[in-house]
Design an enzyme around this catalytic site. Structure first.
Site, mmCIF file in Angstrom:
data_model
loop_
_atom_site.group_PDB
_atom_site.id
_atom_site.type_symbol
_atom_site.label_atom_id
_atom_site.label_comp_id
_atom_site.label_asym_id
_atom_site.label_seq_id
_atom_site.Cartn_x
_atom_site.Cartn_y
_atom_site.Cartn_z
ATOM 1 C CB THR A 1 -0.978 0.020 1.201
ATOM 2 O OG1 THR A 1 -1.891 -1.032 1.031
ATOM 3 C CG2 THR A 1 -1.741 1.306 1.329
ATOM 4 N NE ARG B 1 -9.217 -7.447 2.801
ATOM 5 C CZ ARG B 1 -8.251 -6.554 2.872
ATOM 6 N NH1 ARG B 1 -7.754 -6.028 1.777
ATOM 7 N NH2 ARG B 1 -7.777 -6.184 4.036
ATOM 8 C CG ASP C 1 -7.288 -0.291 5.270
ATOM 9 O OD1 ASP C 1 -6.846 -1.357 4.798
ATOM 10 O OD2 ASP C 1 -6.592 0.729 5.407
ATOM 11 C CB THR D 1 -0.050 0.940 5.137
ATOM 12 O OG1 THR D 1 0.341 -0.269 4.478
ATOM 13 C CG2 THR D 1 1.074 1.389 6.053
ATOM 14 N N GLY D 2 -1.340 -1.706 6.352
ATOM 15 C CA GLY D 2 -1.236 -2.884 7.210
ATOM 16 C C GLY D 2 -2.474 -3.731 7.013
ATOM 17 N N GLY E 1 -5.870 -4.646 6.721
ATOM 18 C CA GLY E 1 -7.050 -3.797 6.562
ATOM 19 C C GLY E 1 -8.119 -4.070 7.602
HETATM 20 N N1 ASP Z 1 -4.379 -1.989 4.140
HETATM 21 C C1 ASP Z 1 -4.296 -2.745 2.908
HETATM 22 C C2 ASP Z 1 -5.407 -3.740 2.869
HETATM 23 O O1 ASP Z 1 -5.650 -4.423 3.802
HETATM 24 C C3 ASP Z 1 -3.026 -3.462 2.706
HETATM 25 C C4 ASP Z 1 -1.803 -2.735 3.043
HETATM 26 O O2 ASP Z 1 -1.832 -1.672 3.616
HETATM 27 O O3 ASP Z 1 -0.759 -3.253 2.727
HETATM 28 O O4 ASP Z 1 -6.014 -3.887 1.861
#
Ligand code: ASP
Length: 318
Positions: free
Chosen positions: A180, A208, A211, A229-230, A232
């Site tokens: 992300t 799916r 976020d 980020t992370g 979601g």
């Molecule tokens: N937040 C993003 C998601 O879950 C993924 C990411 O931030 O790497 O889709």
């Protein structure tokens, strides 16, 4: 409008488990710093916060290293579906696209939707908009992401997320991580804007929703702006971006809002990171994951969060 404020900028290219090896780290640093440099130059020339955010997101989407636009991770069925959103603090509008395919820069669709009465579009609607705008069909698949997916399929998709950045070293170790991209800007007029764009967490079920195109992952008022980020699902459960922004809007300092929100996240065993700015020009980042790949311009110089001392969860430059 008179231009009078010193602009500020922070960007991220994801959060996750550690970047293996200096090779990966230095390459990520070069990419992030070059993008900060270009966007900050734009800001100094007096461009509007949303325009600067969109440019920063385009540059990050175009870099195959990061999981957004070109270099997006594949979902469980081997397809790319991307999500992106933009929030402008002056209009107070959130706009975005969810699970769009075959476009180069999903952030451009989010930008277009800023002035639309229907501001968040999902798959068919987003595809229809891309067709209406006559955007060329584009395939953001890279060899590395394809190999990553094939390897994960052989392992029966045992990882919950794809790699943090498209780094061959990550592929060799098949390390789970996050991707992300996000850009937060305070322009010379004192206006905040934020954009976030993602290929998702990788290997997820069809349908799916990330976020990244929700206020949980990307939110701004005239007081503060945050991009997350992370994982979601963890970000949604904490309603992270909106929570931090509302805390600042209601009077808490950005540093306190980040500290409180990340302490809660820590207690809830969440796995994510966030970058933020406030209207006074404070710059902040936070993470419960091992690393957050962020770089910023504080008005004097460029800095980054790539080598934070172990255990650092929140940082703030006021
Ligand atoms: N937040 C993003 C998601 O879950 C993924 C990411 O931030 O790497 O889709």
């Amino acid at each position: 409008m008179k231009s009078q404020v010193q602009p500020k900028l922070i960007i991220h290219g994801g959060a996750g488990s550690s970047l293996h090896g200096k090779g990966g780290l230095e390459a990520v640093r070069r990419s992030l710093h070059a993008i900060v440099e270009e966007v900050y130059t734009l800001l100094l020339s007096g461009v509007d916060a949303s325009v600067a955010v969109v440019r920063g997101c385009q540059l990050l989407e175009d870099d195959p290293r990061f999981n957004a636009g070109t270099g997006s991770v594949l979902q469980s069925d081997g397809q790319i579906r991307m999500s992106a959103s933009l929030m402008d603090s002056a209009s107070g509008h959130f706009s975005g696209v969810i699970n769009v395919s075959r476009v180069k820069n999903p952030i451009n669709l989010a930008h277009f939707l800023q002035s639309s009465p229907d501001r968040v579009l999902s798959d068919y609607g987003a595809a229809e908009l891309a067709r209406e705008l006559q955007l060329p069909i584009y395939n953001g698949l890279t060899d590395l992401r394809l190999q990553e997916w094939i390897q994960e399929r052989q392992d029966n998709f045992k990882h919950t997320m794809a790699g943090v950045v498209a780094d061959t070293e990550m592929l060799e170790t098949s390390n789970a991580g996050r991707g992300t991209i996000g850009v937060v800007v305070l322009d010379t007029y004192g206006k905040l804007a934020v954009g976030t764009s993602t290929g998702g967490k990788g290997f997820e079920r069809i349908g799916r929703v990330s976020d990244s195109a929700m206020p949980a992952g990307n939110y701004a008022t005239s007081y503060a702006a945050v991009s997350c980020t992370g994982i979601g699902e963890d970000i949604i459960d904490e309603c992270l971006a909106a929570k931090i922004v509302v805390r600042v809007t209601d009077g808490m300092s950005l540093q306190e809002a980040m500290k409180k929100s990340f302490a809660e996240a820590h207690d809830h065993k969440r796995d994510f990171g966030a970058i933020a700015l406030d209207a006074t020009g404070a710059i902040a980042w936070g993470k419960t994951s091992q690393v957050i790949l962020a770089a910023f311009h504080d008005g004097d110089k460029i800095g980054d969060t790539l080598e934070l001392p172990e255990g650092t969860e929140v940082g703030c430059i006021v």
